[in-house]
Motif scaffolding. Structure first.
Motif, PDB file in Angstrom:
ATOM      1  N   GLY A 107     -14.352  96.033  24.945  1.00 41.68           N
ATOM      2  CA  GLY A 107     -14.856  96.425  23.660  1.00 41.68           C
ATOM      3  C   GLY A 107     -15.630  97.638  23.510  1.00 41.68           C
ATOM      4  N   THR A 109     -16.946 101.392  22.486  1.00 43.37           N
ATOM      5  CA  THR A 109     -16.646 102.201  21.606  1.00 43.37           C
ATOM      6  C   THR A 109     -17.465 103.439  21.786  1.00 43.37           C
ATOM      7  OG1 THR A 109     -18.317 101.328  20.045  1.00 43.37           O
ATOM      8  CG2 THR A 109     -15.830 100.186  19.934  1.00 43.37           C
ATOM      9  N   ASP A 112     -21.420 104.056  22.924  1.00 44.87           N
ATOM     10  CA  ASP A 112     -21.911 102.822  23.794  1.00 44.87           C
ATOM     11  C   ASP A 112     -22.197 103.481  25.256  1.00 44.87           C
ATOM     12  OD1 ASP A 112     -21.183 101.136  21.833  1.00 44.87           O
ATOM     13  OD2 ASP A 112     -19.461 100.136  22.875  1.00 44.87           O
ATOM     14  N   ASP A 139     -15.260 109.329  23.887  1.00 42.70           N
ATOM     15  CA  ASP A 139     -14.041 109.287  23.079  1.00 42.70           C
ATOM     16  C   ASP A 139     -13.397 108.093  23.790  1.00 42.70           C
ATOM     17  OD1 ASP A 139     -11.807 109.245  21.422  1.00 42.70           O
ATOM     18  OD2 ASP A 139     -11.167 111.155  22.635  1.00 42.70           O
ATOM     19  N   ALA A 140     -12.978 106.947  23.052  1.00 46.05           N
ATOM     20  CA  ALA A 140     -12.050 105.806  23.317  1.00 46.05           C
ATOM     21  C   ALA A 140     -10.579 106.015  23.556  1.00 46.05           C
ATOM     22  CB  ALA A 140     -12.625 104.683  22.452  1.00 46.05           C
TER      23      ALA A 140
END
Length: 141
Positions: A107, A109, A112, A139-140
């Motif tokens: 999870g 993002t 984080d 960047d995810a």
């Protein structure tokens, strides 16, 4: 170019030799010392992801261990001998090894923070964690 069958047989022969010699793939790639760093890191991740502490942390370490969630899903990356020119802040801690951590916490993002690199000191009793550098997800995608 060698046919795929020849490459597959060569790969099978290599893996068979590793298994029969009692040598791990990590030992084959990283040597005994590097394989020990990988194993120690996997043990550290397991300890901290379970919500406990770890006997691997040096007595004089002041590393931020985070929470169990920060360690879930992480795995040991590539070990390397400590490079003082790159990790100047860790020089006073006298580490001999560093290893990056792979995979992001579940999870994660952008913005984080998560444990990114672990630093080990060699002692008479083996390796101990002297520091952990945290990374921030940019960047995810």
């Amino acid at each position: 170019m060698k046919p795929p069958r020849v490459l597959a047989l060569a790969g099978f022969a290599t893996v068979s030799a590793v298994v029969l010699s009692g040598c791990s793939v990590d030992t084959l790639i990283w040597g005994n010392d590097g394989a020990q760093v990988i194993q120690a890191t996997e043990n550290l991740i397991k300890d901290l992801a379970s919500g406990g502490t770890s006997d691997l942390v040096c007595e004089d370490a002041e590393a931020d261990l985070g929470t169990a969630n920060d360690w879930e899903g992480r795995s040991a990356g590539e070990p390397e001998r400590f490079v003082a020119e790159y990790w100047g802040e860790q020089v006073p801690l006298d580490p001999q090894w560093s290893i990056n951590l792979e995979r992001l916490p579940e999870g994660a993002t952008p913005g984080d923070a998560f444990p990114g690199d672990v630093f080990y000191r060699e002692t008479d009793d083996g390796l101990c964690v002297i520091d952990i550098v945290w990374s921030t997800l940019i960047d995810a995608g």
